[in-house]
Design an enzyme around this catalytic site. Sequence first.
Site, PDB file in Angstrom:
ATOM      1  CB  CYS A   2      -0.875   0.023   1.244  1.00  0.00           C
ATOM      2  SG  CYS A   2      -1.965  -1.394   1.343  1.00  0.00           S
ATOM      3  NE  ARG A  27       4.427   1.740  -1.917  1.00  0.00           N
ATOM      4  CZ  ARG A  27       5.132   1.796  -0.796  1.00  0.00           C
ATOM      5  NH1 ARG A  27       6.282   2.422  -0.776  1.00  0.00           N
ATOM      6  NH2 ARG A  27       4.689   1.259   0.304  1.00  0.00           N
ATOM      7  CD1 TRP A  74       0.085  -5.888  -1.416  1.00  0.00           C
ATOM      8  CD2 TRP A  74      -0.069  -5.867  -3.627  1.00  0.00           C
ATOM      9  NE1 TRP A  74       0.582  -7.068  -1.885  1.00  0.00           N
ATOM     10  CE2 TRP A  74       0.503  -7.092  -3.229  1.00  0.00           C
ATOM     11  CE3 TRP A  74      -0.270  -5.629  -4.998  1.00  0.00           C
ATOM     12  CZ2 TRP A  74       0.887  -8.080  -4.130  1.00  0.00           C
ATOM     13  CZ3 TRP A  74       0.111  -6.613  -5.890  1.00  0.00           C
ATOM     14  CH2 TRP A  74       0.687  -7.813  -5.461  1.00  0.00           C
ATOM     15  CG  ASN A 100       2.142   0.134   3.881  1.00  0.00           C
ATOM     16  OD1 ASN A 100       1.848  -1.037   3.668  1.00  0.00           O
ATOM     17  ND2 ASN A 100       3.324   0.644   3.584  1.00  0.00           N
ATOM     18  N   GLY A 101       0.406  -1.887   6.124  1.00  0.00           N
ATOM     19  CA  GLY A 101       0.858  -2.837   7.148  1.00  0.00           C
ATOM     20  C   GLY A 101      -0.238  -3.843   7.441  1.00  0.00           C
ATOM     21  CD  GLU A 481      15.350 -19.513  -6.718  1.00  0.00           C
ATOM     22  OE1 GLU A 481      14.790 -20.348  -7.455  1.00  0.00           O
ATOM     23  OE2 GLU A 481      15.173 -18.287  -6.852  1.00  0.00           O
ATOM     24  CE  LYS A 485      16.017 -15.829  -9.216  1.00  0.00           C
ATOM     25  NZ  LYS A 485      14.807 -16.341  -8.635  1.00  0.00           N
ATOM     26  CD  GLU A 488      15.422 -15.794 -12.945  1.00  0.00           C
ATOM     27  OE1 GLU A 488      15.330 -16.016 -11.748  1.00  0.00           O
ATOM     28  OE2 GLU A 488      14.428 -15.693 -13.685  1.00  0.00           O
ATOM     29  CG  HIS A 504      25.096 -41.545 -10.726  1.00  0.00           C
ATOM     30  ND1 HIS A 504      25.411 -42.892 -10.696  1.00  0.00           N
ATOM     31  CD2 HIS A 504      24.875 -41.184  -9.439  1.00  0.00           C
ATOM     32  CE1 HIS A 504      25.343 -43.324  -9.449  1.00  0.00           C
ATOM     33  NE2 HIS A 504      25.036 -42.310  -8.674  1.00  0.00           N
ATOM     34  CE  LYS A 603       7.693 -10.678 -10.322  1.00  0.00           C
ATOM     35  NZ  LYS A 603       8.881 -11.334  -9.773  1.00  0.00           N
TER      36      LYS A 603
HETATM   37  C1  F6R Z   1      12.351 -16.978 -11.508  1.00  0.00           C
HETATM   38  C2  F6R Z   1      10.941 -16.676 -11.696  1.00  0.00           C
HETATM   39  C3  F6R Z   1      10.095 -17.685 -12.363  1.00  0.00           C
HETATM   40  C4  F6R Z   1       8.779 -17.849 -11.612  1.00  0.00           C
HETATM   41  C5  F6R Z   1       7.824 -18.771 -12.373  1.00  0.00           C
HETATM   42  C6  F6R Z   1       6.553 -19.039 -11.613  1.00  0.00           C
HETATM   43  O1  F6R Z   1      13.004 -15.931 -10.859  1.00  0.00           O
HETATM   44  O2  F6R Z   1      10.484 -15.640 -11.323  1.00  0.00           O
HETATM   45  O3  F6R Z   1      10.746 -18.899 -12.477  1.00  0.00           O
HETATM   46  O4  F6R Z   1       9.057 -18.359 -10.339  1.00  0.00           O
HETATM   47  O5  F6R Z   1       7.510 -18.203 -13.612  1.00  0.00           O
HETATM   48  O6  F6R Z   1       5.855 -17.861 -11.371  1.00  0.00           O
HETATM   49  P1  F6R Z   1       4.683 -17.819 -10.316  1.00  0.00           P
HETATM   50  O7  F6R Z   1       5.265 -18.035  -8.974  1.00  0.00           O
HETATM   51  O8  F6R Z   1       4.078 -16.457 -10.474  1.00  0.00           O
HETATM   52  O9  F6R Z   1       3.736 -18.931 -10.689  1.00  0.00           O
END
Ligand code: F6R
Length: 608
Positions: A2, A27, A74, A100-101, A481, A485, A488, A504, A603
Amino acid sequence: MCGIVGYVGTKQAVPRLLGGLKRLEYRGYDSAGLAIIADSELKIIRRQGNLANLEAALSDFDATGTLGIGHTRWATHGHPSETNSHPHIDCQGNIAVVHNGIIENFHTLRVELMQKGHKFRSETDTECLAHLIESYYQGDLLAAVKEALRQVQGTYAIAVICRQQPDILVAARKDSPLILGVAPDGLFVASDIPAVIDYTKEITILENGELVELKSDGYRIIDAQENMIKRAGIVIDWDIEAAEKGGYEDFMLKEIFEQPTAVKETLSGRINREGIVELNDIGLSDESLRQVDKIYIIACGTSLHAGMIAKQAIERWARIATEIDCSSEFRYRDTVLSERNMVIAITQSGETADTLASVHIAREQGAKVLAITNVVGSSITREADGVIYTHAGPEIGVAATKTLVAQITALILLAVHLAQQRNSLEQEFSREIAKELDALPAKLRTILSQADTFKNWAKTYHDVYDFLYLGRGIGYPVAMEGALKLKEISYIHAEGYPAGEMKHGPIALIKKGVPIVAVALRGPVYEKILGNMQEAKAREGTIISIATEGDGQISALTDEVFFIPRSNEILASILAVVPLQLLAYYIAKERGCNVDQPRNLAKSVTVE
Ligand code: F6R
């Protein structure tokens, strides 16, 4: 998250409030609203959707006051709607609040206030603040806000106005940011510097527990004990872009640093004073959870890695057989589900097409579906039987960071909750976990304070072609992970692998100088990963390890080591993933990559 803005001064409030809210749009929000005091009346306008909706509605709004508050919402408690949007008002329509909170004890406060005759209009936690302030108001808004906040548990930044005191705005904060802006024509409060940057660069940051009373000709700050606080302001030289990123170079870095807050907010109100996990609002009864005989976890990308950690927690603590699959595979295999199965669908956006399709299939076969998501009102929340919201706030960087740690936190709470339902954990042990969860934000801050370590490592390792990330047990999803990271955002090829599988096949990749990131945490497979590191070292790989504080053995085996604070082994996944985010971030920066918007990525993946 928010956004709040408040203004009192000599100019019209509405254009300033609207201008401030526009600057907070980055935001993320689902609705917006304003309240002003004009002609001895409190006037409110709110709209669901974007600010253009609010702006269009303002053409019919008598907007001549010079004091007001505004908000972009939000959703956390209650779906996005006009009724749930802020400002919220008391019974008489005299007091308006933006917040907000999260008010953790809002349910208790709401019941008490309703018993005293207060009528609630929304589903939000915030509305109880307006009623609570009303119940203490006796002609002094600052005193009423102060008294009301004594009853409140949780986090807040609030701004409050009152029809009977048309020249005063009161604001307060605890664990949610709030700033004061001093402009030539008046005073502002806001949750974030961008909201005021078009009007002033003179800022005072309010500290936790402080309240401020603003009039057009000055302000006074007091702390909870009513001591007057004198604090020199700062003059910021940020442009709007820097202000939106809170002074960080990128949204991704800002979001990495927001992780202590994301964990804290996700835990908020979910562990009671006795250390028992309470997930009362998830939409699935305790009885239906007790009947679950098998769990399937489905997710994509980073969310899948959160699921891999959850599988280990659920099997270890709740003793429920748990399978995990990426959604794009689950939806096309002939899964055999029954009514006693539960599908946990993890998706920060709540919109990932493959995960939604998998949920559809699970429901068709009669399984219960529990969604873990960061977005209230997203598609998954309409498809699932129950939802656990993470409270990470909107994530703008394409690469998931703070939403991941919030997901792991929520899933650990779920695992403990399931264990409590089945008495499969000693009470003492689950209390211990609750204590350790509570300690996570401080431990994360300790890690983040050493971010320069990764900046230095990045200088050495930014120009290699391949990275290997190895882990075992809880370290395996963390390694996966870390590799995701890195690839990507830096475009370096990185392979995440269970360390025991190396021999293996992938061990053939190791040669002199290939960097191998080993997640070597204390736990049942610690000695095993040391063995795998030895194998890699014997082939002249360069070993970078993430280890547990106090580990005296690791240094002999590794070229670089970063120690994370001690913690329960499952919870350590949250701590161990953060150094890997920082390593990926700084390597990508060193290579000149756009970390917030990496090539080819979106995203939210809403198509198959
Ligand atoms: C990696 C990343 C993607 C998402 C994936 C799933 O940094 O952001 O691998 O994790 O596209 O997205 P959600 O969680 O929105 O289903």
